[in-house]
Scaffold this motif. Structure first.
Motif, PDB file in Angstrom:
ATOM      1  N   THR A  52       0.839  -1.199   0.000  1.00  0.00           N
ATOM      2  CA  THR A  52       0.000   0.000   0.000  1.00  0.00           C
ATOM      3  C   THR A  52       0.871   1.245   0.000  1.00  0.00           C
ATOM      4  N   ILE A  53       0.531   2.186  -0.877  1.00  0.00           N
ATOM      5  CA  ILE A  53       1.218   3.475  -0.926  1.00  0.00           C
ATOM      6  C   ILE A  53       0.165   4.562  -1.021  1.00  0.00           C
ATOM      7  N   ASP A  54       0.174   5.494  -0.074  1.00  0.00           N
ATOM      8  CA  ASP A  54      -0.719   6.656  -0.106  1.00  0.00           C
ATOM      9  C   ASP A  54       0.132   7.898  -0.305  1.00  0.00           C
ATOM     10  N   ILE A  55      -0.176   8.657  -1.339  1.00  0.00           N
ATOM     11  CA  ILE A  55       0.596   9.850  -1.669  1.00  0.00           C
ATOM     12  C   ILE A  55      -0.300  11.067  -1.520  1.00  0.00           C
ATOM     13  N   THR A  56       0.005  11.902  -0.542  1.00  0.00           N
ATOM     14  CA  THR A  56      -0.771  13.110  -0.295  1.00  0.00           C
ATOM     15  C   THR A  56      -0.002  14.313  -0.809  1.00  0.00           C
ATOM     16  N   GLY A  57      -0.526  14.928  -1.868  1.00  0.00           N
ATOM     17  CA  GLY A  57       0.120  16.087  -2.468  1.00  0.00           C
ATOM     18  C   GLY A  57      -0.566  17.371  -2.076  1.00  0.00           C
ATOM     19  N   PRO A  58      -0.208  18.471  -2.727  1.00  0.00           N
ATOM     20  CA  PRO A  58      -0.778  19.771  -2.388  1.00  0.00           C
ATOM     21  C   PRO A  58      -2.284  19.853  -2.589  1.00  0.00           C
ATOM     22  N   SER A  59      -2.827  19.075  -3.546  1.00  0.00           N
ATOM     23  CA  SER A  59      -4.251  19.213  -3.859  1.00  0.00           C
ATOM     24  C   SER A  59      -5.035  17.913  -3.871  1.00  0.00           C
ATOM     25  N   SER A  60      -4.370  16.779  -3.765  1.00  0.00           N
ATOM     26  CA  SER A  60      -5.095  15.509  -3.843  1.00  0.00           C
ATOM     27  C   SER A  60      -4.287  14.388  -3.206  1.00  0.00           C
ATOM     28  N   THR A  61      -4.965  13.250  -2.995  1.00  0.00           N
ATOM     29  CA  THR A  61      -4.320  12.053  -2.458  1.00  0.00           C
ATOM     30  C   THR A  61      -4.529  10.902  -3.425  1.00  0.00           C
ATOM     31  N   VAL A  62      -3.468  10.166  -3.690  1.00  0.00           N
ATOM     32  CA  VAL A  62      -3.527   9.001  -4.564  1.00  0.00           C
ATOM     33  C   VAL A  62      -3.301   7.755  -3.713  1.00  0.00           C
ATOM     34  N   ASN A  63      -4.165   6.767  -3.876  1.00  0.00           N
ATOM     35  CA  ASN A  63      -4.086   5.518  -3.112  1.00  0.00           C
ATOM     36  C   ASN A  63      -3.726   4.379  -4.045  1.00  0.00           C
ATOM     37  N   LEU A  64      -2.590   3.725  -3.776  1.00  0.00           N
ATOM     38  CA  LEU A  64      -2.110   2.613  -4.586  1.00  0.00           C
ATOM     39  C   LEU A  64      -2.118   1.346  -3.753  1.00  0.00           C
ATOM     40  N   HIS A  65      -2.609   0.255  -4.344  1.00  0.00           N
ATOM     41  CA  HIS A  65      -2.669  -1.027  -3.634  1.00  0.00           C
ATOM     42  C   HIS A  65      -2.125  -2.134  -4.532  1.00  0.00           C
ATOM     43  N   LYS A  66      -1.433  -3.060  -3.909  1.00  0.00           N
ATOM     44  CA  LYS A  66      -0.861  -4.183  -4.649  1.00  0.00           C
ATOM     45  C   LYS A  66      -1.585  -5.471  -4.276  1.00  0.00           C
ATOM     46  N   THR A  67      -2.031  -6.182  -5.296  1.00  0.00           N
ATOM     47  CA  THR A  67      -2.650  -7.489  -5.118  1.00  0.00           C
ATOM     48  C   THR A  67      -1.886  -8.482  -5.966  1.00  0.00           C
ATOM     49  N   GLY A  68      -1.256  -9.452  -5.328  1.00  0.00           N
ATOM     50  CA  GLY A  68      -0.390 -10.362  -6.071  1.00  0.00           C
ATOM     51  C   GLY A  68       0.820  -9.593  -6.578  1.00  0.00           C
ATOM     52  N   ASP A  69       0.991  -9.579  -7.896  1.00  0.00           N
ATOM     53  CA  ASP A  69       2.109  -8.850  -8.494  1.00  0.00           C
ATOM     54  C   ASP A  69       1.661  -7.570  -9.185  1.00  0.00           C
ATOM     55  N   SER A  70       0.397  -7.188  -9.042  1.00  0.00           N
ATOM     56  CA  SER A  70      -0.143  -6.056  -9.793  1.00  0.00           C
ATOM     57  C   SER A  70      -0.547  -4.907  -8.877  1.00  0.00           C
ATOM     58  N   TRP A  71      -0.247  -3.694  -9.327  1.00  0.00           N
ATOM     59  CA  TRP A  71      -0.634  -2.489  -8.613  1.00  0.00           C
ATOM     60  C   TRP A  71      -1.919  -1.923  -9.197  1.00  0.00           C
ATOM     61  N   SER A  72      -2.752  -1.376  -8.318  1.00  0.00           N
ATOM     62  CA  SER A  72      -3.999  -0.736  -8.723  1.00  0.00           C
ATOM     63  C   SER A  72      -4.108   0.639  -8.077  1.00  0.00           C
ATOM     64  N   VAL A  73      -4.928   1.498  -8.685  1.00  0.00           N
ATOM     65  CA  VAL A  73      -5.221   2.811  -8.134  1.00  0.00           C
ATOM     66  C   VAL A  73      -6.678   2.817  -7.709  1.00  0.00           C
ATOM     67  N   VAL A  74      -6.943   3.329  -6.518  1.00  0.00           N
ATOM     68  CA  VAL A  74      -8.308   3.342  -5.984  1.00  0.00           C
ATOM     69  C   VAL A  74      -8.827   4.774  -5.983  1.00  0.00           C
ATOM     70  N   ARG A  75     -10.039   4.968  -6.526  1.00  0.00           N
ATOM     71  CA  ARG A  75     -10.675   6.284  -6.516  1.00  0.00           C
ATOM     72  C   ARG A  75     -12.170   6.096  -6.262  1.00  0.00           C
ATOM     73  N   ASN A  76     -12.645   6.740  -5.212  1.00  0.00           N
ATOM     74  CA  ASN A  76     -14.067   6.688  -4.845  1.00  0.00           C
ATOM     75  C   ASN A  76     -14.590   5.255  -4.758  1.00  0.00           C
TER      76      ASN A  76
END
Length: 303
Positions: A52-76
């Motif tokens: 899991t990687i959460d990146i909080t920038g000046p205007s938004s947050t990006v949530n990245l999750h890894k399942t198995g060998d693949s990364w996904s981006v979660v939004r809403n």
């Protein structure tokens, strides 16, 4: 006797010079500083645990999750495929030993360097619920090429070349794999493609090493160039609006293995974008008008 005295004196001088030289090497400030500045934010033993990687920038947050060998981006609450190489590049930067000299070790310096938790950008990396790294990113240094950083829970502030702003300031789409067709579909494997719509319908079919447009020869170089553009085309973003009908055009690709994939293209909107979807995938995309016009060729373009 005189010779022996001179030899002892010379040996003593040489010994003293060697001690001075050794002391210069051991206690050289530049060498010590360089050694102390060598640092990595991530420990190599933790790399395989990251999911899991959460990146909080000046205007938004990006949530990245890894399942198995693949990364996904979660939004809403929706999950989308991530651009794997971009995520791995970020991890590689954080795990690489680089020059990060200690700038300050006092808590009072955090505010003026933009490192307060309420104002700093942040990269949080976890393994499940276990934190691996919480990294605050503050303001730029005086030269404008570096950035101040510190780990959460530590007053030690380090500075280093700014390699992370491009990640923490990126928008959601920049983390997504927006390629319309899989990169495993090679141009050489395509045997037939067709473009169908209200104002055009034609078929291009491979004829050994050449292409035919209907019953007539086509310009094979133009077809091959178009195929490369089509198969590498990317959208601007994912589209969550299911109300737009994708019935204006269809681009269908048939490969030699019998696989058939169709790109469904909707009408242009007021903001010069359109909705598209690809058969066999659950996603809808937003595509720019420029990409749309580049892909919706006329038959005359291949003659």
């Amino acid at each position: 006797m005189v010779y022996r005295t001179k030899l002892i004196l010379l040996t003593t001088i040489i010994g003293l010079l060697m001690l001075v030289l050794a002391g210069t090497v051991v206690f050289d400030p530049d060498r010590v500083s360089s050694k102390n500045s060598a640092f990595a934010w991530l420990d190599s033993k933790d790399l395989t645990r990251i999911d899991t990687i959460d990146i909080t920038g000046p205007s938004s947050t990006v949530n990245l999750h890894k399942t198995g060998d693949s990364w996904s981006v979660v939004r809403n609450g929706s999950v989308y495929p991530a651009k794997e190489s971009r995520v791995e590049d970020l991890i590689r930067i954080l795990a690489r030993t680089d020059s990060y000299p200690v700038y300050s070790s006092t808590a009072s310096a955090q505010g003026r360097l933009g490192l307060d938790p309420d104002s700093a950008s942040k990269i949080s990396i976890r393994a499940g619920e276990s934190p691996i790294l919480d990294l605050f990113l503050g303001s730029a240094d005086a030269a404008g090429t570096g950035r101040f950083m510190r780990k959460n829970g530590s007053d030690e502030i380090r500075s280093g070349q700014d390699k992370l702003s491009g990640y923490v300031e990126s928008s959601f789409p920049s983390w997504c794999n927006l390629r319309l067709f899989p990169d495993t579909l090679a141009p050489d494997s395509v045997q037939q493609l067709s473009i169908t719509g209200a104002d055009r319908t034609f078929v291009l079919a491979r004829n050994q090493h050449a292409w035919n447009l209907g019953d007539s020869p086509a310009d094979s170089q133009k077809v091959d160039s178009y195929l490369r553009s089509l198969l590498s085309a990317e959208a601007e973003d994912f589209d969550s609006d299911p109300g737009v009908l994708l019935d204006e055009y269809r681009i269908t690709i048939e490969s030699g293995t019998g696989t058939v994939q169709t790109l469904f293209v909707g009408p242009l909107s007021d903001d010069n974008q359109c909705s598209v979807a690809v058969s066999g995938t659950p996603y809808r995309y937003r595509m720019s008008g420029w990409t749309r016009s580049r892909l919706l060729k006329n038959s005359e373009d291949f003659q």
